[in-house]
Write an enzyme that holds these catalytic residues in place. Structure first.
Site, PDB file in Angstrom:
ATOM      1  N   GLU A 132       0.817  -1.229   0.000  1.00  0.00           N
ATOM      2  CA  GLU A 132       0.000   0.000   0.000  1.00  0.00           C
ATOM      3  C   GLU A 132       0.843   1.268   0.000  1.00  0.00           C
ATOM      4  O   GLU A 132       0.464   2.281  -0.601  1.00  0.00           O
ATOM      5  CB  GLU A 132      -0.950   0.001   1.200  1.00  0.00           C
ATOM      6  CG  GLU A 132      -2.083  -1.023   1.116  1.00  0.00           C
ATOM      7  CD  GLU A 132      -1.674  -2.428   1.536  1.00  0.00           C
ATOM      8  OE1 GLU A 132      -0.504  -2.627   1.939  1.00  0.00           O
ATOM      9  OE2 GLU A 132      -2.516  -3.336   1.458  1.00  0.00           O
ATOM     10  N   HIS A 206      -5.785  -8.901   8.293  1.00  0.00           N
ATOM     11  CA  HIS A 206      -5.680  -9.371   6.910  1.00  0.00           C
ATOM     12  C   HIS A 206      -4.429  -8.897   6.178  1.00  0.00           C
ATOM     13  O   HIS A 206      -4.183  -9.317   5.059  1.00  0.00           O
ATOM     14  CB  HIS A 206      -6.887  -8.882   6.094  1.00  0.00           C
ATOM     15  CG  HIS A 206      -6.851  -7.397   5.833  1.00  0.00           C
ATOM     16  ND1 HIS A 206      -7.296  -6.482   6.739  1.00  0.00           N
ATOM     17  CD2 HIS A 206      -6.375  -6.678   4.780  1.00  0.00           C
ATOM     18  CE1 HIS A 206      -7.127  -5.262   6.238  1.00  0.00           C
ATOM     19  NE2 HIS A 206      -6.558  -5.355   5.064  1.00  0.00           N
ATOM     20  N   HIS A 239     -11.610 -12.422   7.435  1.00  0.00           N
ATOM     21  CA  HIS A 239     -11.425 -11.954   6.045  1.00  0.00           C
ATOM     22  C   HIS A 239     -11.488 -13.157   5.095  1.00  0.00           C
ATOM     23  O   HIS A 239     -11.099 -14.263   5.476  1.00  0.00           O
ATOM     24  CB  HIS A 239     -10.056 -11.272   5.968  1.00  0.00           C
ATOM     25  CG  HIS A 239      -9.838 -10.413   4.753  1.00  0.00           C
ATOM     26  ND1 HIS A 239      -9.530 -10.935   3.523  1.00  0.00           N
ATOM     27  CD2 HIS A 239      -9.860  -9.073   4.593  1.00  0.00           C
ATOM     28  CE1 HIS A 239      -9.373  -9.951   2.648  1.00  0.00           C
ATOM     29  NE2 HIS A 239      -9.575  -8.803   3.271  1.00  0.00           N
TER      30      HIS A 239
HETATM   31  C1  UD1 Z   1      -6.749  -5.946  -0.319  1.00  0.00           C
HETATM   32  C2  UD1 Z   1      -5.805  -4.754  -0.486  1.00  0.00           C
HETATM   33  C3  UD1 Z   1      -5.487  -4.130   0.851  1.00  0.00           C
HETATM   34  C4  UD1 Z   1      -6.754  -3.813   1.627  1.00  0.00           C
HETATM   35  C5  UD1 Z   1      -7.636  -5.041   1.694  1.00  0.00           C
HETATM   36  C6  UD1 Z   1      -8.937  -4.700   2.360  1.00  0.00           C
HETATM   37  C7  UD1 Z   1      -4.134  -4.861  -2.279  1.00  0.00           C
HETATM   38  C8  UD1 Z   1      -2.840  -5.407  -2.732  1.00  0.00           C
HETATM   39  N1  UD1 Z   1      -4.543  -5.226  -1.068  1.00  0.00           N
HETATM   40  O1  UD1 Z   1      -6.055  -6.958   0.408  1.00  0.00           O
HETATM   41  O2  UD1 Z   1      -4.766  -2.926   0.648  1.00  0.00           O
HETATM   42  O3  UD1 Z   1      -6.399  -3.412   2.928  1.00  0.00           O
HETATM   43  O4  UD1 Z   1      -7.903  -5.525   0.379  1.00  0.00           O
HETATM   44  O5  UD1 Z   1      -9.631  -5.841   2.769  1.00  0.00           O
HETATM   45  O6  UD1 Z   1      -4.767  -4.145  -3.008  1.00  0.00           O
HETATM   46  N2  UD1 Z   1     -11.175 -12.883  -1.379  1.00  0.00           N
HETATM   47  C9  UD1 Z   1     -12.366 -13.485  -1.697  1.00  0.00           C
HETATM   48  N3  UD1 Z   1     -13.491 -12.702  -1.749  1.00  0.00           N
HETATM   49  C10 UD1 Z   1     -13.493 -11.378  -1.479  1.00  0.00           C
HETATM   50  C11 UD1 Z   1     -12.265 -10.776  -1.122  1.00  0.00           C
HETATM   51  C12 UD1 Z   1     -11.117 -11.536  -1.098  1.00  0.00           C
HETATM   52  O7  UD1 Z   1     -12.437 -14.678  -1.934  1.00  0.00           O
HETATM   53  O8  UD1 Z   1     -14.553 -10.743  -1.535  1.00  0.00           O
HETATM   54  C13 UD1 Z   1      -9.950 -13.710  -1.352  1.00  0.00           C
HETATM   55  C14 UD1 Z   1      -9.483 -14.134  -2.756  1.00  0.00           C
HETATM   56  O9  UD1 Z   1      -8.954 -15.418  -2.668  1.00  0.00           O
HETATM   57  C15 UD1 Z   1      -8.341 -13.156  -3.033  1.00  0.00           C
HETATM   58  C16 UD1 Z   1      -7.754 -12.990  -1.634  1.00  0.00           C
HETATM   59  O10 UD1 Z   1      -8.890 -12.966  -0.761  1.00  0.00           O
HETATM   60  O11 UD1 Z   1      -7.418 -13.666  -3.960  1.00  0.00           O
HETATM   61  C17 UD1 Z   1      -6.915 -11.777  -1.416  1.00  0.00           C
HETATM   62  O12 UD1 Z   1      -7.571 -10.589  -1.890  1.00  0.00           O
HETATM   63  P1  UD1 Z   1      -6.667  -9.315  -2.330  1.00  0.00           P
HETATM   64  O13 UD1 Z   1      -7.568  -8.231  -2.779  1.00  0.00           O
HETATM   65  O14 UD1 Z   1      -5.594  -9.758  -3.276  1.00  0.00           O
HETATM   66  O15 UD1 Z   1      -5.911  -8.911  -1.021  1.00  0.00           O
HETATM   67  P2  UD1 Z   1      -6.457  -8.472   0.389  1.00  0.00           P
HETATM   68  O16 UD1 Z   1      -5.609  -9.113   1.376  1.00  0.00           O
HETATM   69  O17 UD1 Z   1      -7.911  -8.624   0.468  1.00  0.00           O
HETATM   70  N1  UDP Z   2     -15.426  -3.901   7.885  1.00  0.00           N
HETATM   71  C1  UDP Z   2     -16.626  -4.521   7.554  1.00  0.00           C
HETATM   72  N2  UDP Z   2     -16.841  -5.821   7.924  1.00  0.00           N
HETATM   73  C2  UDP Z   2     -15.906  -6.550   8.598  1.00  0.00           C
HETATM   74  C3  UDP Z   2     -14.670  -5.919   8.896  1.00  0.00           C
HETATM   75  C4  UDP Z   2     -14.459  -4.597   8.521  1.00  0.00           C
HETATM   76  O1  UDP Z   2     -17.503  -3.900   6.959  1.00  0.00           O
HETATM   77  O2  UDP Z   2     -16.163  -7.726   8.906  1.00  0.00           O
HETATM   78  C5  UDP Z   2     -15.205  -2.507   7.453  1.00  0.00           C
HETATM   79  C6  UDP Z   2     -14.626  -1.542   8.475  1.00  0.00           C
HETATM   80  O3  UDP Z   2     -15.636  -0.894   9.205  1.00  0.00           O
HETATM   81  C7  UDP Z   2     -13.860  -0.571   7.591  1.00  0.00           C
HETATM   82  C8  UDP Z   2     -13.416  -1.413   6.426  1.00  0.00           C
HETATM   83  O4  UDP Z   2     -14.249  -2.566   6.419  1.00  0.00           O
HETATM   84  O5  UDP Z   2     -14.726   0.436   7.084  1.00  0.00           O
HETATM   85  C9  UDP Z   2     -11.988  -1.803   6.572  1.00  0.00           C
HETATM   86  O6  UDP Z   2     -11.685  -2.750   5.625  1.00  0.00           O
HETATM   87  P1  UDP Z   2     -10.396  -3.660   5.713  1.00  0.00           P
HETATM   88  O7  UDP Z   2      -9.971  -3.801   7.129  1.00  0.00           O
HETATM   89  O8  UDP Z   2     -10.702  -4.885   4.930  1.00  0.00           O
HETATM   90  O9  UDP Z   2      -9.337  -2.837   4.856  1.00  0.00           O
HETATM   91  P2  UDP Z   2      -8.321  -1.630   5.188  1.00  0.00           P
HETATM   92  O10 UDP Z   2      -9.084  -0.510   5.781  1.00  0.00           O
HETATM   93  O11 UDP Z   2      -7.268  -2.190   6.068  1.00  0.00           O
HETATM   94  O12 UDP Z   2      -7.764  -1.295   3.846  1.00  0.00           O
END
Ligand code: UD1
Ligand code: UDP
Length: 366
Positions: A132, A206, A239
């Site tokens: 990020e 996460h 997550h």
């Molecule tokens: C992503 C963002 C991170 C943000 C986070 C919020 C990047 C590199 N990372 O991380 O900055 O803080 O989202 O949550 O952009 N998956 C599902 N369904 C979903 C979402 C995720 O199955 O609705 C699974 C999939 O297997 C996917 C994996 O989660 O490949 C990882 O998702 P990804 O968006 O690559 O990374 P995050 O850790 O979610």
């Molecule tokens: N959030 C949600 N459901 C959950 C956990 C978090 O709606 O089970 C919301 C939370 O209130 C915040 C956002 O998701 O607004 C944060 O998302 P996440 O932690 O996935 O990503 P980040 O903010 O670290 O990028």
């Protein structure tokens, strides 16, 4: 009428873009186009449904185990034809995900002005948070309009001389606007009933840099805390990242005081926050929301781009060391004066008018 296209793909981007979409649409002075990458599929759709937002374009890129290269490539390729077709006057991206970075780059490659919502957050450590920090620095280099949540984020952009070629505005964070739609006093839920008279600790984790051993240490701290405090119950919306789920199952399955649940809708999550005693999280958004609710957040990271929350007294950075996490929770549970000091913190992220301010600015500059 000027055309504003908003591009986003993950849960947090959607939550923080939702109030802005609503505000832009309400004014009837903009032609608003919503384009989702669906870097997250289920967690994005959950937010779209809650805020009742439809997308005009959905490039549906998510796949299991996606790499950063996969996301970048699919967003860049997917957006090109949409930008060419829509020809927006400005393309807005939010924060620091890989959708954000590739979205801004796609706009730049197609000579489209970029507005960056939640601009100027920095740790200046390129591996924390990863990726990020570099994502947002790239967007910072591309953006024509920076909507910084605080004076501190503006000062980061000024130190980088971003004012030479672009415009910087302090607007507050739209995360706070979103909370106006969600928190209510008469909220009920069966998991809250399960917590009953116990003290609820809400856990989310996460971050990519925490996957593996750091996350294992977090989970071991959780186990130790429930062993030491029989009046505490943990609620952990897990997550959807399979790597998080696997570790959580290995470490936390079958413990009475710990309930692992599916990701909560944002309305539920905010109400869970407001009923928690303590929050443990490595999330960015949670760090911004908790001060509005006067809840202590132990930040499970070694760096934060949100030092305003530490200064305001709602965040404590504990990292992922098991003993440090346990020690801080013990202190919050045993020292009432210390705990109370978190309640009165003032939210440094604005008064819930960020979307209105951004819309006002866009009306002037476009
Ligand atoms: C992503 C963002 C991170 C943000 C986070 C919020 C990047 C590199 N990372 O991380 O900055 O803080 O989202 O949550 O952009 N998956 C599902 N369904 C979903 C979402 C995720 O199955 O609705 C699974 C999939 O297997 C996917 C994996 O989660 O490949 C990882 O998702 P990804 O968006 O690559 O990374 P995050 O850790 O979610
Ligand atoms: N959030 C949600 N459901 C959950 C956990 C978090 O709606 O089970 C919301 C939370 O209130 C915040 C956002 O998701 O607004 C944060 O998302 P996440 O932690 O996935 O990503 P980040 O903010 O670290 O990028």
């Amino acid at each position: 009428m000027k055309k504003v296209m908003l591009v986003f793909g993950t849960r947090p981007e959607a939550i923080k873009m939702a109030p802005l979409i609503k505000e832009l649409a309400r004014r009837k002075t903009f032609d608003v186009k919503v384009c989702v990458t669906a870097q997250h599929r289920q967690m994005l759709d959950q937010v779209m449904e809650i805020f009742d937002i439809d997308s005009d374009h959905d490039i549906n890129i998510m796949k299991q185990g996606q790499t950063l290269t996969d996301i970048t490539e699919r967003v860049l390729k997917g957006l090109e034809s949409i930008i060419k077709e829509e020809k927006p006057d400005v393309l807005l991206v939010h924060g620091d995900t890989t959708t954000t970075m590739a979205g801004a780059l796609a706009a730049y490659y197609n000579s489209t002005p970029v507005g960056h919502v939640e601009a100027g957050l920095r740790t200046y450590n390129k591996y924390s948070p990863y990726p990020e920090e570099v994502n947002r620095q790239i967007v910072g280099s591309i953006a024509d309009y920076h909507f910084a949540p605080t004076e501190l984020s503006k000062s980061n952009l000024l130190a980088e001389r971003k004012d030479q070629n672009s415009n910087i505005y302090v607007t507050g964070n739209t995360a706070i606007d979103a909370m106006k739609y969600t928190v209510s006093d008469d909220y009920t839920n069966e998991v809250i009933d399960w917590v009953s008279d116990s003290k609820m600790i809400l856990l989310t984790t996460h971050r990519r840099e925490n996957l593996g051993e750091p996350m294992r240490h977090i989970f071991r701290a959780v186990k130790e805390i429930v062993g030491r405090h029989d009046d505490v119950k943990f609620v952990f919306p897990v997550h959807l990242n399979p790597l998080v789920r696997q570790l959580a199952e290995e470490e936390l399955q079958g413990i009475d005081q710990i309930k692992m649940i599916e990701p909560l809708g944002v309305t539920d999550f905010h109400n869970f926050m407001s009923r928690s005693k303590i929050i443990l999280s490595d999330s960015g958004g949670v760090q911004e929301e908790a001060p509005s609710l006067g809840k202590p957040v132990l930040v499970l990271r070694d760096t934060t781009e949100r030092p305003e929350g530490i200064e305001a007294g709602t965040l404590v950075m504990v990292g992922t060391d098991k003993d440090r996490i346990v020690e801080e929770v013990d202190k919050l549970l045993s020292d009432e004066d210390y705990y109370s000091s978190f309640k009165d913190a003032k939210n440094p992220y604005g008064d819930g008018t960020a979307s209105m301010q951004i819309a006002d600015i866009l009306e002037k500059v476009l």
